[in-house]
Enzyme design. Structure first.
Site, PDB file in Angstrom:
ATOM      1  CG  ASP A   1      -1.769   1.229   1.187  1.00 17.76           C
ATOM      2  OD1 ASP A   1      -2.848   1.004   1.005  1.00 17.76           O
ATOM      3  OD2 ASP A   1      -1.291   2.072   1.796  1.00 17.76           O
TER       4      ASP A   1
ATOM      5  CE  LYS B   1      -3.686   4.873   1.143  1.00 18.62           C
ATOM      6  NZ  LYS B   1      -2.231   4.504   1.192  1.00 18.62           N
TER       7      LYS B   1
ATOM      8  CE1 TYR C   1       0.897   8.244   2.851  1.00 19.48           C
ATOM      9  CE2 TYR C   1       1.161   6.080   2.021  1.00 19.48           C
ATOM     10  CZ  TYR C   1       0.490   6.919   2.647  1.00 19.48           C
ATOM     11  OH  TYR C   1      -0.799   6.726   3.319  1.00 19.48           O
TER      12      TYR C   1
ATOM     13  CG  HIS D   1      -4.547   9.984   0.615  1.00 18.60           C
ATOM     14  ND1 HIS D   1      -3.367  10.083   0.472  1.00 18.60           N
ATOM     15  CD2 HIS D   1      -4.810   9.436   1.912  1.00 18.60           C
ATOM     16  CE1 HIS D   1      -2.779   9.194   1.206  1.00 18.60           C
ATOM     17  NE2 HIS D   1      -3.363   9.312   2.366  1.00 18.60           N
TER      18      HIS D   1
END
Length: 285
Positions: free
Chosen positions: A51, A81, A56, A114
Site C-alpha cells: 500500500d 492513493k 508518500y 485519499h
C-alpha cells in the site's frame, strides 16, 4: 531476486469478485519507506500486498524494489492513493497515469481517493468528490485499475457518493486499532458491500503499552504488536501495518499462527476511547 515461494495469506472478497489479501505492508512519508524492508517483505515474508500513495513520495523507489524482487506483477496487489491536490475529472486521470509510470506498472489493483476534503476553494467538497469519482469509475471500467475505493470517508461522504455516482466503492481505508473502532462505519460498509480496510493498527505505538494488550501478549507468548494485528485481521479487517525494520515486518507476518479467544477479542473491543493518531475526517463536510 526472491528465492522463496510466497506464503499464502488469507484474502477478503470484494464486491466485484476480486480477492484482496487481508494482510499487507504499508508505506508512508517522513521516513516511512525502506528499500531493504520492502524486499524483505516480498522475498522473505511472502507479502504480496503493498500500500502506498502519491503523497508518500516513494513510488519510484517501490518500482525498483518490485523489479529487484522478481515477483511477477500478476502476483502482486498494489494500492495507490490520489491526493486531493489532484482531485477533479481530468486531473485525477493524469495523476493516475503518472503514478503508474513512476511505479513501472500498467495498472493498479486498487486506487483510492485519499481524503474526503477537496481542498479546492469555490467548489464544494461533494461536487469535487463526485467529479473525481467519475474519473476513477472510468479508469475502472477501462481496466486500468482492478478496483476503486476511498480512504478516510465517513458514512455521510459515502452516502453522497452513492447518490452522485454509479459504482459503489470497493474499499474504504480508515484508521483502525483497539483505541479507534468506528463500528457504525464498519457495519455500514459491510451492509453496502464495501470492504473495510484499517491503517495504523498499532495506533503509532500508543496501544502497545495498554495493560489489556500487555496481559494478552503474555498469555499468548506474543508481542503486543502481534496481539493488535491479530485482533484486526481476526475481525475480518484488511490490515496494513507499516514498518521499515525487517525484524518487525517478520514479526507482524506471524499473526496467522495463532488465534485469540472470543473473550480476549471482546476485551480488546472494549478499549475504544475515540482517539485518532492521524487525520480525523469528522469535520469534513
Amino acid at each position: 531476486m526472491c528465492s522463496t515461494a510466497a506464503l499464502i495469506y488469507p484474502t477478503v472478497p470484494l464486491s466485484n469478485g476480486l480477492q484482496i489479501p487481508i494482510f499487507g505492508l504499508g508505506t508512508s512519508h517522513d521516513g516511512g519507506y525502506s528499500h531493504d524492508a520492502v524486499l524483505h517483505a516480498l522475498c522473505d515474508c511472502g507479502v504480496r500486498h503493498i500500500d502506498t500513495a502519491k503523497r508518500y513520495n516513494c513510488e519510484e523507489e517501490l518500482a525498483v524494489a518490485i523489479k529487484e524482487s522478481g515477483v511477477p506483477r500478476s502476483d502482486l496487489w498494489l494500492t495507490n492513493k490520489l491526493w486531493p491536490g489532484h482531485y477533479g475529472y481530468e486531473t485525477a486521470k493524469k495523476a493516475f497515469q503518472k503514478s503508474c509510470s513512476r511505479m513501472g506498472v500498467e495498472y493498479l489493483d486498487l486506487y483510492l481517493m485519499h481524503w474526503p476534503g477537496a481542498m479546492q476553494p469555490g467548489r464544494s467538497n461533494r461536487e469535487v468528490r463526485a467529479d473525481t469519482w467519475r474519473a476513477l469509475e472510468e479508469l475502472y471500467e477501462d481496466g486500468k485499475c482492478r478496483a476503486i475505493g476511498v480512504s478516510n470517508f465517513l458514512i455521510h461522504h459515502l452516502e453522497q457518493l452513492k447518490e452522485d455516482c454509479t459504482v459503489v466503492p470497493h474499499v474504504n481505508q480508515v484508521e483502525y486499532h483497539p483505541l479507534q473502532q468506528p463500528n457504525e462505519l464498519i457495519e455500514y460498509c459491510r451492509q453496502e458491500g464495501i470492504v473495510f480496510e484499517g491503517y495504523c493498527p498499532l495506533a503509532k505505538g500508543q496501544v502497545l503499552d495498554n495493560p489489556t494488550v500487555l496481559q494478552l501478549a503474555q498469555k499468548y507468548g506474543r508481542s503486543p504488536a502481534q496481539i493488535c494485528i491479530r485482533w484486526s485481521v481476526q475481525n475480518g479487517v484488511v490490515t496494513i501495518p507499516k514498518s521499515t525494520k525487517k525484524e518487525r515486518i517478520w514479526e507482524n507476518c506471524q499473526v496467522f499462527e495463532f488465534q485469540l479467544e472470543e473473550m480476549d477479542m471482546a476485551a480488546l473491543g472494549k478499549l475504544h476511547d475515540g482517539r485518532h493518531v492521524t487525520w480525523d475526517p469528522t469535520s469534513v463536510a
